[in-house]
Design a protein around this motif. Sequence first.
Motif, PDB file in Angstrom:
ATOM      1  N   SER A   1      44.641  42.171  27.278  1.00 47.87           N
ATOM      2  CA  SER A   1      43.259  42.596  27.514  1.00 47.87           C
ATOM      3  C   SER A   1      42.489  41.597  28.366  1.00 47.87           C
ATOM      4  N   VAL A   2      42.952  40.352  28.380  1.00 51.49           N
ATOM      5  CA  VAL A   2      42.311  39.351  29.244  1.00 51.49           C
ATOM      6  C   VAL A   2      42.435  39.775  30.707  1.00 51.49           C
ATOM      7  N   ASN A   3      43.607  40.302  31.072  1.00 51.28           N
ATOM      8  CA  ASN A   3      43.858  40.693  32.462  1.00 51.28           C
ATOM      9  C   ASN A   3      43.195  42.005  32.848  1.00 51.28           C
ATOM     10  N   VAL A   4      43.092  42.941  31.915  1.00 49.29           N
ATOM     11  CA  VAL A   4      42.595  44.269  32.278  1.00 49.29           C
ATOM     12  C   VAL A   4      41.161  44.548  31.815  1.00 49.29           C
ATOM     13  N   VAL A   5      40.605  43.688  30.968  1.00 44.23           N
ATOM     14  CA  VAL A   5      39.236  43.910  30.489  1.00 44.23           C
ATOM     15  C   VAL A   5      38.335  42.700  30.738  1.00 44.23           C
ATOM     16  N   ILE A   6      38.733  41.539  30.209  1.00 49.31           N
ATOM     17  CA  ILE A   6      37.864  40.367  30.266  1.00 49.31           C
ATOM     18  C   ILE A   6      37.641  39.882  31.703  1.00 49.31           C
ATOM     19  N   ILE A   7      38.735  39.626  32.432  1.00 46.86           N
ATOM     20  CA  ILE A   7      38.613  39.141  33.817  1.00 46.86           C
ATOM     21  C   ILE A   7      37.891  40.157  34.699  1.00 46.86           C
ATOM     22  N   PRO A   8      38.256  41.466  34.655  1.00 45.13           N
ATOM     23  CA  PRO A   8      37.483  42.441  35.429  1.00 45.13           C
ATOM     24  C   PRO A   8      36.003  42.463  35.075  1.00 45.13           C
ATOM     25  N   CYS A   9      35.686  42.325  33.785  1.00 42.67           N
ATOM     26  CA  CYS A   9      34.291  42.318  33.353  1.00 42.67           C
ATOM     27  C   CYS A   9      33.548  41.123  33.948  1.00 42.67           C
ATOM     28  N   ILE A  10      34.198  39.972  33.969  1.00 42.49           N
ATOM     29  CA  ILE A  10      33.591  38.758  34.537  1.00 42.49           C
ATOM     30  C   ILE A  10      33.368  38.944  36.043  1.00 42.49           C
ATOM     31  N   ILE A  11      34.367  39.519  36.733  1.00 41.36           N
ATOM     32  CA  ILE A  11      34.251  39.747  38.179  1.00 41.36           C
ATOM     33  C   ILE A  11      33.091  40.693  38.483  1.00 41.36           C
ATOM     34  N   ILE A  12      32.944  41.751  37.680  1.00 41.92           N
ATOM     35  CA  ILE A  12      31.855  42.712  37.879  1.00 41.92           C
ATOM     36  C   ILE A  12      30.503  42.036  37.670  1.00 41.92           C
ATOM     37  N   ILE A  13      30.385  41.234  36.611  1.00 40.51           N
ATOM     38  CA  ILE A  13      29.120  40.545  36.331  1.00 40.51           C
ATOM     39  C   ILE A  13      28.763  39.583  37.454  1.00 40.51           C
ATOM     40  N   VAL A  14      29.742  38.793  37.883  1.00 40.84           N
ATOM     41  CA  VAL A  14      29.505  37.834  38.976  1.00 40.84           C
ATOM     42  C   VAL A  14      29.128  38.567  40.261  1.00 40.84           C
ATOM     43  N   SER A  15      29.817  39.668  40.535  1.00 41.22           N
ATOM     44  CA  SER A  15      29.533  40.448  41.740  1.00 41.22           C
ATOM     45  C   SER A  15      28.093  40.950  41.732  1.00 41.22           C
ATOM     46  N   TYR A  16      27.661  41.486  40.608  1.00 43.37           N
ATOM     47  CA  TYR A  16      26.313  42.056  40.549  1.00 43.37           C
ATOM     48  C   TYR A  16      25.221  40.992  40.458  1.00 43.37           C
ATOM     49  N   VAL A  17      25.542  39.846  39.937  1.00 45.74           N
ATOM     50  CA  VAL A  17      24.579  38.735  39.978  1.00 45.74           C
ATOM     51  C   VAL A  17      24.329  38.335  41.425  1.00 45.74           C
TER      52      VAL A  17
END
Length: 326
Positions: free
Chosen positions: A213-229
């Motif tokens: 889940s780190v690869n398919v949920v956590i890391i993607p979630c972090i990338i999305i948050i950073v992108s939108y920030v």
Amino acid sequence: MSDHLHQQEVPDGSNQTSVTEFILLGFQGSQNVRIIFFILFLVIYCVTVCGNLLIITLVSYNKNLHSPMYFFLTQLSMNDILLTTDIVPNMLYILLNEKGKISFVACVTQFYFFCASEASECLLLTVMSYDRYLAICHPLRYASIMDSAYCLKLAIISWMLSFSIILIDTITTSMLQFCGPNIIDHFFCDLVPLLEISCSDTNIVQIEVYLLSVNVVIIPCIIIIVSYVNILHSILRTPSNTVRQKAFSTCSSHLTVVSIFFGTLFGVYVLPTKGQFLNISKILSLIYTVVTPLINPIIYSLKNKDIKKALHKTVHKNIFCGNLVL
């Protein structure tokens, strides 16, 4: 229940009963309530498939929509069709029959395609947020970076990575022993209900799931948050109100879908699954397996002028012009 079981010899020499078939309870209620649910979910399924096929068709046949953002939108639509088709038809069968039998192989297969499509959704939403980040934060370099070859490569990686990673978890789950109750209080074969009725030690599977889940949920979630920030920071620095509103408009649809999908996904696998929380878990599961694939094309269509323009053009060309020819 004995007709769903067979005797299997275990290493210690004793006999152990092994489950070869599961019973999915779905949503319990009176026959009238189940019929209402059946009609509702059947309509939702038809609208979902038609809506997502419409998005794919519009993007494919309108040159104005041949851009990275709409290419990834078609990938998301294909994934939504796969997800809802994996879940809804069997759920409709369960509603008609109050409960439904599913073989062990069919259960594992449904589990695999469900998890793989969920992982694909996570990765595709991440790629779409990265696309919006490049378009808004680096507009001069956007065209050179997000060319057709790079878009295709990102899409292929998203599909292959999700289906290969989930295969590992599916194989491990299929190796669990099920020797006791074979009743699953859910409307599809999900991980948590399967682990609850397994008579094997599930610690290895749970650890594996957390790592994957780190690869398919956590890391993607972090990338999305950073992108939108970064997107938000870039938009707020833009002096033009027109440019700012356009940027907000292009991102609002995607951000809405992301919030609904990740919010319900988080709720299902964080909330307790015992007692009254089991029904809450079912409802949340219903949102991201049935409702989200339905609202994705609606959200992107209602808030997107290009999609509405392409739809109007296609309808006018194929209906009104067709009538003139006739």
